[in-house]
Design an enzyme around this catalytic site. Structure first.
Site, PDB file in Angstrom:
ATOM      1  CG  ASP A  75      -1.970  -1.054   1.165  1.00 55.38           C
ATOM      2  OD1 ASP A  75      -2.737  -1.191   2.124  1.00 55.38           O
ATOM      3  OD2 ASP A  75      -2.010  -1.756   0.131  1.00 55.38           O
ATOM      4  CD  GLU A 127       6.834   1.752  -4.400  1.00 54.82           C
ATOM      5  OE1 GLU A 127       7.292   2.213  -3.327  1.00 54.82           O
ATOM      6  OE2 GLU A 127       7.306   2.042  -5.514  1.00 54.82           O
ATOM      7  CB  SER A 187     -37.739  -5.541 -12.343  1.00 56.34           C
ATOM      8  OG  SER A 187     -38.910  -5.907 -13.018  1.00 56.34           O
ATOM      9  CE  LYS A 193     -32.549 -10.161  -6.510  1.00 58.64           C
ATOM     10  NZ  LYS A 193     -32.283  -9.007  -5.651  1.00 58.64           N
ATOM     11  CB  CYS A 238     -26.517 -13.307  39.678  1.00 56.68           C
ATOM     12  SG  CYS A 238     -26.799 -14.748  38.626  1.00 56.68           S
ATOM     13  CB  CYS A 267     -26.616 -17.737  41.966  1.00 58.67           C
ATOM     14  SG  CYS A 267     -25.376 -16.482  41.656  1.00 58.67           S
ATOM     15  CB  CYS A 315     -23.104 -13.677  37.946  1.00 59.31           C
ATOM     16  SG  CYS A 315     -23.160 -14.754  39.384  1.00 59.31           S
TER      17      CYS A 315
END
Ligand code: D41
Length: 684
Positions: free
Chosen positions: A45, A47, A94, A128, A421, A424, A439
């Site tokens: 890139d 270069e 279409s 498509k 939590c 628990c 938790c």
């Protein structure tokens, strides 16, 4: 001054800057073609940028050098006041849609009847693209005008913006281009570019785009083409309008091949197939690969390949009879958020989940969709009662994309993240550097974490214990029969048969699967432990690097950091895991239960197939795809999803489709199962 004069006046000794500018233009265009059209970068890139700047400064000193096909003309330009209208010389038609197998069979029948033929019709099958249809006009090989499809008769002039799309040549690669060529195709944005764009938009506090298609449309309709230039749009050609000064190719395939020669990007994911059976096979194969493609598609397109046959078939209203778009089920749908609950994962992560009014997305009924984390809920401003767009793509978990503000009811409620939590009752912690709350309970406290960890252990890519699904694991945990992975291997017929919906036969199957799972690989075992940040590929690297579990267990941080792709976060997480006595105990219990794998020399790296890339396609007679992949990887090879010039071997089985076709086109080495086994044996 006009350009031909420059060349004429100088006669024999053309000025250096003139020759240099031409060389630079040609060279830059060549590299851009290699990069954007062939997907095969030909220079670094930096270069490219250097050459680009050199041309820019030459053109700044000698503005008369600037040609329409100069790569410098792709970026920037003066803002457009508005888009002017362009009438299409040949209307942009279409395309009819089909959704079911029956629709496709009926299409093929109509075509055969229209052509009055009994032999299977030759079709060109392609993707498509979910982008925007566009017409590119080349006059004597130079891009002179680009217009959107609009209503098919009239579109908008987007020439300035289209010039910034680097996969579109400004000049055709031909010494004798046609006098006039209208190229038709789709402009789109790659998924990765879309993700980056939305990240930038978010960081800049700007509106995010809902999907790559909208992002592509928004980028193309920019009044300032400098913005379009930053969006990295792409183009693939699929049709032709007016053509003057050259013969019309005799088939769709020949047309696209000609485009490729002219330097116009055409998609490689194509196949020539016969009859309805061929079409359905292409659909199935692309459907499998859809999620792995770098761009979004919403189906595949079938076209009668022969142009003569196309003309014979003619049109119905505004669509040709020779083509059909076979659409995939839509991946997005609108529904109502009935509630937002919080789920606890195996690492304790608290994930807000939207409970939805059931809706069909991508062919599956969706009732839950992830909201990722609290920040996301706020950012997208999703409330209980909102109508939202949900999305389900491929195998990924359905997610809530956006709300529809106009449909928000007056009593919509905001979501509040619980401070405890929900499973628990332990407190939750939100660390500074993470968006997720967790938790703090851990495996011992929190049944949700236990279930998640156990399900991970038995999952296909970990210990692969068939028959131990979510409901079973749930019961085993709730009844306190299983609390660590080692407990699985203590299960007996009686304890299993006591569970709901567990017949004697299925209990036996589970025990067989448990027994079978004991023969595993070190990589699977490491992955199965569920160490945070250690995914499947990291586990593979660790197994390869250390060779044995003991080497891994005694490794220092420095030694762990020597492993490819392992950084401090992974290393820390592993050290923490192995320092925990309960985890050490678990490993010992699993070994005592008879879980084994082949250990190799520390640092052993099978070189036999190192650097070789394999693509598997179709069904092999004996090996499961997974097994074949595992054996290739065990010998140091890589398994990739799609065929390219860089593929070393394509392993093809029964019903191999477009990948095989592409491999043949590229002249790659194609193996059957026996060939693969041979290769593996030679290198064993
Ligand atoms: O990829 C596409 N979206 C696509 C669109 C495609 N691969 N082929 C197409 N072919 C045609 C005909 C047969 C009319 C030349 C199309 C479209 N049309 C199309 N796209 C939008 C409207 C029509």
């Amino acid at each position: 001054m006009a350009q031909p004069d420059l060349f004429e006046q100088s006669g024999a000794g053309l000025p250096d800057w003139l020759l240099r500018s031409k060389d630079l233009r040609d060279e830059l265009n060549r590299h851009a073609h290699a990069y954007y059209v062939l997907d095969a970068p030909s220079i670094p890139d930096a270069e490219y940028d250097r050459l680009f700047r050199e041309l820019e400064s030459l053109e700044a000193a000698h503005p008369e050098l600037i040609t329409a096909d100069s790569p410098t003309q792709r970026v920037g330009g003066t803002p457009l006041p508005q888009f002017s209208q362009v009438r299409h010389d040949v209307p942009m038609l279409s395309i009819n849609n089909g959704f079911s197998d029956e629709d496709i069979i009926a299409f093929d029948r109509r075509v055969s009847e229209g052509l009055k033929t009994d032999v299977a019709v030759d079709y060109a099958c392609e993707l498509k693209f979910d982008g925007l249809a566009i017409n590119l006009r080349y006059v004597n090989g130079i891009l002179t005008e680009a217009a959107t499809r609009g209503d098919g008769a009239t579109g908008e002039d987007v020439t300035q913006n289209i010039r910034t799309v680097r996969s579109i040549p400004l000049r055709l690669h031909s010494a004798h281009p046609p006098a006039l060529l209208d190229v038709r195709g789709e402009v789109l944005m790659y998924k990765a570019d879309f993700a980056k764009l939305n990240l930038r938009q978010r960081e800049a506090g700007q509106k995010e785009f809902a999907n790559p298609r909208n992002a592509a449309a928004g980028s193309l309709r920019q009044l300032d083409s400098r913005i379009t230039a930053q969006r990295n749009l792409r183009f693939f050609a699929y049709g032709v309008g007016l053509l003057e000064g050259a013969a019309m190719p005799q088939s769709h395939t020949a047309l696209l091949n000609w485009y490729a020669e002219l330097g116009i990007a055409v998609c490689a994911e194509r196949a020539n197939l016969k009859g309805a059976a061929g079409l359905l096979q292409f659909y199935a194969e692309i459907g499998q690969r859809r999620a792995a493609l770098p761009y979004e598609i919403d189906g595949v397109v079938y076209k009668v390949d022969s142009v003569e046959q196309q003309q014979k078939l003619g049109f119905v209203s505004r669509a040709p009879r020779f083509a059909l778009a076979h659409k995939f089920p839509a991946e997005e749908a609108i529904t109502v958020v009935q509630d937002i609950v919080v789920q606890v994962g195996r690492t304790g992560a608290l994930t807000p989940v939207a409970r939805l009014a059931p809706v069909s997305v991508g062919g599956v009924t969706v009732t839950n969709a992830t909201l990722h984390n609290e920040d996301e809920v706020r950012r997208k401003d999703i409330r209980i009662g909102d109508s939202v767009i949900v999305r389900r793509a491929g195998d990924v978990i359905p997610e809530v994309v956006a709300n529809i503000p106009e449909r928000r009811p007056a009593d919509a409620r905001e979501f509040v993240m619980p401070r405890q939590c929900p499973v628990c009752g332990s407190t939750t912690v939100q660390s500074e550097d993470e968006a997720v709350a967790r938790c703090a309970g851990g495996w011992l406290q929190c049944a949700a974490q236990r279930k998640g960890g156990l399900l991970h252990f038995v999952s296909r890519r970990a210990m692969d214990i068939e028959g131990l699904g979510e409901q079973l694991v749930e019961q085993l945990v709730d009844r306190h029969v299983v609390s660590t992975p080692a407990d699985f291997y203590k299960l007996g017929l009686t304890s299993l048969a006591e569970l709901d919906r567990m017949a004697d036969k299925s209990a036996r199957n589970v025990l067989d699967a448990l027994e079978k799972s004991k023969q595993t690989t070190l990589a699977r075992f490491i992955y199965a432990l569920g160490i945070r940040h250690v995914g499947e590929s990291t586990a593979k690297e660790l197994a390869r690097h250390f060779g044995s579990l003991d080497a891994l267990l005694t490794a220092s941080e420095e030694q762990i950091l020597e492993v490819d792709d392992v950084g401090p976060v992974v290393a820390q997480s592993m050290l923490r895991f192995f320092a925990e006595p309960l985890n050490r105990e678990l490993i010992e219990q699993l070994r005592a239960a008879g879980v084994v794998w082949m250990e190799t020399e520390p640092g052993y790296k099978p070189q036999a197939l190192a650097g070789k890339t394999f693509v598997l396609t179709g069904t092999l007679p004996n090996l499961k795809r997974e097994e074949a992949a595992e054996r290739i990887e065990a010998a140091g090879g890589k398994v990739a999803g799609s065929v390219s010039k860089k593929t070393s071997y394509v392993v093809a089985g029964e019903e191999a489709g477009s990948k095989l076709v592409k491999a043949q086109e590229l002249g790659l080495v194609i193996l059957d199962e026996a060939g693969l086994l041979n290769l593996l044996e030679q290198h064993a």
